[in-house]
Write a protein that holds these residues in place. Structure first.
Motif, PDB file in Angstrom:
ATOM      1  N   PHE A  28      -3.459   0.540  40.756  1.00  0.00           N
ATOM      2  CA  PHE A  28      -3.302   1.567  41.779  1.00  0.00           C
ATOM      3  C   PHE A  28      -2.682   0.922  43.005  1.00  0.00           C
ATOM      4  O   PHE A  28      -3.079  -0.169  43.422  1.00  0.00           O
ATOM      5  N   PHE A  29      -1.710   1.619  43.564  1.00  0.00           N
ATOM      6  CA  PHE A  29      -0.895   1.062  44.642  1.00  0.00           C
ATOM      7  C   PHE A  29      -0.765   2.078  45.765  1.00  0.00           C
ATOM      8  O   PHE A  29      -0.472   3.251  45.524  1.00  0.00           O
ATOM      9  N   HIS A  30      -0.991   1.625  47.002  1.00  0.00           N
ATOM     10  CA  HIS A  30      -0.883   2.454  48.202  1.00  0.00           C
ATOM     11  C   HIS A  30       0.416   2.047  48.902  1.00  0.00           C
ATOM     12  O   HIS A  30       0.433   1.034  49.609  1.00  0.00           O
ATOM     13  N   PRO A  31       1.504   2.775  48.691  1.00  0.00           N
ATOM     14  CA  PRO A  31       2.803   2.353  49.243  1.00  0.00           C
ATOM     15  C   PRO A  31       2.900   2.587  50.753  1.00  0.00           C
ATOM     16  O   PRO A  31       2.448   3.615  51.263  1.00  0.00           O
ATOM     17  N   TYR A  32       3.487   1.597  51.453  1.00  0.00           N
ATOM     18  CA  TYR A  32       3.614   1.678  52.912  1.00  0.00           C
ATOM     19  C   TYR A  32       5.052   1.592  53.414  1.00  0.00           C
ATOM     20  O   TYR A  32       5.398   2.193  54.418  1.00  0.00           O
ATOM     21  N   PHE A  33       5.872   0.789  52.735  1.00  0.00           N
ATOM     22  CA  PHE A  33       7.173   0.460  53.329  1.00  0.00           C
ATOM     23  C   PHE A  33       8.194   0.157  52.240  1.00  0.00           C
ATOM     24  O   PHE A  33       7.899  -0.576  51.297  1.00  0.00           O
ATOM     25  N   LEU A  34       9.400   0.700  52.389  1.00  0.00           N
ATOM     26  CA  LEU A  34      10.518   0.403  51.491  1.00  0.00           C
ATOM     27  C   LEU A  34      11.511  -0.496  52.206  1.00  0.00           C
ATOM     28  O   LEU A  34      11.785  -0.303  53.395  1.00  0.00           O
ATOM     29  N   LYS A  35      12.045  -1.481  51.478  1.00  0.00           N
ATOM     30  CA  LYS A  35      13.030  -2.398  52.064  1.00  0.00           C
ATOM     31  C   LYS A  35      14.059  -2.783  51.020  1.00  0.00           C
ATOM     32  O   LYS A  35      13.717  -3.051  49.867  1.00  0.00           O
ATOM     33  N   GLU A  36      15.311  -2.844  51.456  1.00  0.00           N
ATOM     34  CA  GLU A  36      16.392  -3.297  50.591  1.00  0.00           C
ATOM     35  C   GLU A  36      16.771  -4.714  50.983  1.00  0.00           C
ATOM     36  O   GLU A  36      16.835  -5.044  52.169  1.00  0.00           O
ATOM     37  N   TYR A  37      16.969  -5.554  49.992  1.00  0.00           N
ATOM     38  CA  TYR A  37      17.492  -6.898  50.233  1.00  0.00           C
ATOM     39  C   TYR A  37      18.372  -7.283  49.057  1.00  0.00           C
ATOM     40  O   TYR A  37      17.949  -7.174  47.894  1.00  0.00           O
ATOM     41  N   ASN A  38      19.579  -7.710  49.359  1.00  0.00           N
ATOM     42  CA  ASN A  38      20.503  -8.226  48.353  1.00  0.00           C
ATOM     43  C   ASN A  38      20.725  -7.217  47.208  1.00  0.00           C
ATOM     44  O   ASN A  38      20.658  -7.566  46.039  1.00  0.00           O
ATOM     45  N   ASN A  39      20.938  -5.971  47.576  1.00  0.00           N
ATOM     46  CA  ASN A  39      21.202  -4.886  46.616  1.00  0.00           C
ATOM     47  C   ASN A  39      20.030  -4.588  45.684  1.00  0.00           C
ATOM     48  O   ASN A  39      20.228  -4.099  44.568  1.00  0.00           O
ATOM     49  N   ARG A  40      18.828  -4.897  46.100  1.00  0.00           N
ATOM     50  CA  ARG A  40      17.630  -4.575  45.324  1.00  0.00           C
ATOM     51  C   ARG A  40      16.610  -3.983  46.293  1.00  0.00           C
ATOM     52  O   ARG A  40      16.441  -4.476  47.397  1.00  0.00           O
ATOM     53  N   TRP A  41      15.931  -2.929  45.842  1.00  0.00           N
ATOM     54  CA  TRP A  41      14.925  -2.279  46.676  1.00  0.00           C
ATOM     55  C   TRP A  41      13.529  -2.765  46.313  1.00  0.00           C
ATOM     56  O   TRP A  41      13.244  -3.040  45.140  1.00  0.00           O
ATOM     57  N   PHE A  42      12.676  -2.858  47.340  1.00  0.00           N
ATOM     58  CA  PHE A  42      11.298  -3.300  47.198  1.00  0.00           C
ATOM     59  C   PHE A  42      10.388  -2.312  47.912  1.00  0.00           C
ATOM     60  O   PHE A  42      10.771  -1.723  48.918  1.00  0.00           O
ATOM     61  N   VAL A  43       9.179  -2.164  47.391  1.00  0.00           N
ATOM     62  CA  VAL A  43       8.168  -1.384  48.089  1.00  0.00           C
ATOM     63  C   VAL A  43       7.006  -2.326  48.393  1.00  0.00           C
ATOM     64  O   VAL A  43       6.637  -3.168  47.564  1.00  0.00           O
ATOM     65  N   PHE A  44       6.470  -2.201  49.586  1.00  0.00           N
ATOM     66  CA  PHE A  44       5.337  -3.007  50.023  1.00  0.00           C
ATOM     67  C   PHE A  44       4.150  -2.085  50.202  1.00  0.00           C
ATOM     68  O   PHE A  44       4.285  -0.966  50.704  1.00  0.00           O
ATOM     69  N   GLY A  45       2.987  -2.565  49.802  1.00  0.00           N
ATOM     70  CA  GLY A  45       1.801  -1.745  49.940  1.00  0.00           C
ATOM     71  C   GLY A  45       0.552  -2.473  49.505  1.00  0.00           C
ATOM     72  O   GLY A  45       0.564  -3.682  49.253  1.00  0.00           O
ATOM     73  N   TYR A  46      -0.521  -1.715  49.421  1.00  0.00           N
ATOM     74  CA  TYR A  46      -1.830  -2.260  49.067  1.00  0.00           C
ATOM     75  C   TYR A  46      -2.027  -2.172  47.557  1.00  0.00           C
ATOM     76  O   TYR A  46      -1.972  -1.098  46.960  1.00  0.00           O
ATOM     77  N   ASN A  47      -2.260  -3.312  46.945  1.00  0.00           N
ATOM     78  CA  ASN A  47      -2.536  -3.392  45.515  1.00  0.00           C
ATOM     79  C   ASN A  47      -4.062  -3.460  45.372  1.00  0.00           C
ATOM     80  O   ASN A  47      -4.686  -4.412  45.844  1.00  0.00           O
ATOM     81  N   GLU A  48      -4.642  -2.452  44.735  1.00  0.00           N
ATOM     82  CA  GLU A  48      -6.108  -2.408  44.614  1.00  0.00           C
ATOM     83  C   GLU A  48      -6.665  -3.575  43.796  1.00  0.00           C
ATOM     84  O   GLU A  48      -7.802  -3.992  44.021  1.00  0.00           O
TER      85      GLU A  48
END
Length: 176
Positions: A28-48
């Motif tokens: 289960f993941f609580h997403p907080y923030f999306l970021k692109e770096y070097n043509n790849r997207w990442f999501v940052f959040g809380y991993n239960e």
């Protein structure tokens, strides 16, 4: 769906497979923030599972996701500050920002000047070489950026980064 989950503060049930895992894992993941770096997207959040609030997932490695019927865990955080002292998206545990000095030859100098490695970049010339100073925490992306310039760059300091680059280049040479 991830952006919508961030906006609507929804927990996601994610199935994810990193490049280094044999089998995918679910959490289960609580997403907080999306970021692109070097043509790849990442999501940052809380991993239960890990209880880490800045857990980083590459979107292209998410196998499936669906909304979960769980209470969303809010997290007030300055994401701009979080990324301000690194190149890329990877924060290594215990790594702190430090001054890194690089020397570029004339061939690469215009590229480094017009496309800085980091917003902290300062540069000047000494003996027809471009000296670049950045203030960042060492991470995978920093090393990859230095290696990208190959023979056109030399690490002047710190010694720890010099040794790491030297080791990477020696291991690469062993492939031939």
């Amino acid at each position: 769906p991830i952006y919508e989950a961030i906006i609507k503060e929804k927990v996601l049930d994610i199935e994810y497979k990193s490049f280094f895992e044999i089998k995918p894992r679910k959490f289960f993941f609580h997403p907080y923030f999306l970021k692109e770096y070097n043509n790849r997207w990442f999501v940052f959040g809380y991993n239960e599972d890990t209880k880490v609030s800045t857990w980083n997932l590459a979107l292209d490695r998410i196998i499936s996701l669906k909304p979960a019927d769980k209470k969303y865990r809010n997290f007030e955080f300055d994401w701009e500050q979080y990324f301000s002292d690194i190149i890329g998206v990877t924060h290594l545990e215990g790594a702190t920002p430090e001054k890194i000095l690089l020397e570029f030859n004339e061939k690469s100098a215009p590229y480094v000047i017009t496309k800085p490695l980091h917003h902290s970049q300062k540069h000047w010339y000494e003996n027809n070489k471009l000296i670049v100073e950045i203030f960042v925490a060492p991470n995978f992306e920093l090393i990859q950026n230095i290696l990208y310039y190959g023979q056109n760059v030399k690490v002047l300091s710190p010694e720890s980064i010099k040794e790491l680059i030297k080791k990477e280049l020696q291991e690469a040479l062993n492939n031939y």
